[in-house]
Design a protein around this motif. Structure first.
Motif, PDB file in Angstrom:
ATOM      1  N   VAL A   1      70.879  14.034  26.324  1.00 15.93           N
ATOM      2  CA  VAL A   1      72.004  14.229  27.240  1.00 15.93           C
ATOM      3  C   VAL A   1      72.199  12.960  28.060  1.00 15.93           C
TER       4      VAL A   1
ATOM      5  N   VAL B   1      80.132  13.173  34.322  1.00 11.59           N
ATOM      6  CA  VAL B   1      80.300  13.927  33.080  1.00 11.59           C
ATOM      7  C   VAL B   1      78.993  13.907  32.316  1.00 11.59           C
TER       8      VAL B   1
ATOM      9  N   ARG C   1      86.272  14.679  19.655  1.00 10.73           N
ATOM     10  CA  ARG C   1      84.871  14.858  19.275  1.00 10.73           C
ATOM     11  C   ARG C   1      84.595  14.316  17.890  1.00 10.73           C
TER      12      ARG C   1
ATOM     13  N   THR D   1      77.469  14.517  28.468  1.00  9.67           N
ATOM     14  CA  THR D   1      77.641  14.750  27.043  1.00  9.67           C
ATOM     15  C   THR D   1      76.261  14.990  26.455  1.00  9.67           C
TER      16      THR D   1
ATOM     17  N   PHE E   1      80.336  18.743  29.006  1.00  8.01           N
ATOM     18  CA  PHE E   1      81.149  18.842  27.809  1.00  8.01           C
ATOM     19  C   PHE E   1      80.379  19.512  26.669  1.00  8.01           C
TER      20      PHE E   1
ATOM     21  N   GLU F   1      85.012  10.282  27.342  1.00  9.03           N
ATOM     22  CA  GLU F   1      84.501  11.305  28.258  1.00  9.03           C
ATOM     23  C   GLU F   1      84.793  10.939  29.714  1.00  9.03           C
TER      24      GLU F   1
ATOM     25  N   PHE G   1      81.729  13.225  20.788  1.00  8.19           N
ATOM     26  CA  PHE G   1      81.809  12.339  21.939  1.00  8.19           C
ATOM     27  C   PHE G   1      81.072  11.025  21.727  1.00  8.19           C
ATOM     28  N   TYR G   2      79.998  11.043  20.914  1.00  6.91           N
ATOM     29  CA  TYR G   2      79.232   9.812  20.739  1.00  6.91           C
ATOM     30  C   TYR G   2      79.995   8.758  19.927  1.00  6.91           C
TER      31      TYR G   2
ATOM     32  N   GLN H   1      74.948  24.406  25.878  1.00  4.14           N
ATOM     33  CA  GLN H   1      75.938  24.014  26.882  1.00  4.14           C
ATOM     34  C   GLN H   1      75.966  25.036  28.020  1.00  4.14           C
TER      35      GLN H   1
ATOM     36  N   ILE I   1      78.339  20.286  23.370  1.00  2.00           N
ATOM     37  CA  ILE I   1      77.249  19.529  22.754  1.00  2.00           C
ATOM     38  C   ILE I   1      77.593  19.253  21.298  1.00  2.00           C
ATOM     39  N   ASP I   2      77.412  18.016  20.864  1.00  2.00           N
ATOM     40  CA  ASP I   2      77.665  17.623  19.477  1.00  2.00           C
ATOM     41  C   ASP I   2      76.360  17.646  18.685  1.00  2.00           C
TER      42      ASP I   2
ATOM     43  N   MET J   1      89.402  17.777  24.179  1.00  2.00           N
ATOM     44  CA  MET J   1      87.999  17.558  23.810  1.00  2.00           C
ATOM     45  C   MET J   1      87.821  17.722  22.308  1.00  2.00           C
TER      46      MET J   1
END
Length: 161
Positions: free
Chosen positions: A116, A99, A78, A101, A17, A87, A80-81, A49, A19-20, A74
């Motif tokens: 990650v 998956v 977002r 993240t 997915f 996810e 994702f955390y 990513q 990256i944040d 997605m």
């Protein structure tokens, strides 16, 4: 027997997915709001990513799943955390076994960390959580960090998801 060998040699289906990025919070943020990544940082997040997909897919341990059809979903959940396990649902929808993240934590302008996490979709359990410190907010330092993380942690000896 040939079909069995092909299945046994196939990698697990991995959805990587976007990256944040998180930022340090200050008192000023309560009045002005936190700012997102700079255009250069956003480009680097996309590069990270893409590099993870390339490196992990080339190894044979993973078959990278195309998540293009999930782009709107997605974007809606977002970062994702903070999505409380969304996810896993997205990974299931993508028909992935696992998956990934990622989060770049911007500690300062020159110190960042890339974290990650890989989650087993069927079990909903964390199977891998690895990180690397990135010293320098440049393309070169980010790529050095993601390549080191891939080689030494994600694909290192003893790692089998």
């Amino acid at each position: 027997m040939t079909a069995f060998t092909a299945v046994a040699d196939a990698g697990q289906k991995l959805a990587v997915f976007p990256i944040d990025m998180s930022f340090p919070q200050s008192e000023e943020d309560f009045f002005s709001g936190t700012k997102g990544p700079t255009p250069d940082e956003q480009r680097r997040l996309d590069m990270v990513q893409a590099e993870l997909k390339k490196l992990l897919g080339a190894n044979g341990r993973y078959d990278i799943v195309d998540t293009t059809a999930l782009t709107e979903k997605m974007t809606a959940v977002r970062p994702f955390y903070t999505c409380n396990g969304c996810e896993v649902d997205l990974g299931s929808e993508a028909k992935a076994d696992l998956v990934m993240t990622g989060l770049v934590d911007k500690i300062s302008e020159t110190h960042l960390s890339l974290n990650v996490a890989i989650v087993d979709v069927a079990k909903g359990k964390l199977v891998s959580n690895d990180s690397v410190l990135i010293q320098g907010n440049t393309d070169e330092s980010w790529m050095h960090g993601v390549r080191w993380l891939s080689k030494n942690r994600l694909l290192g000896e003893g790692k089998s998801q």
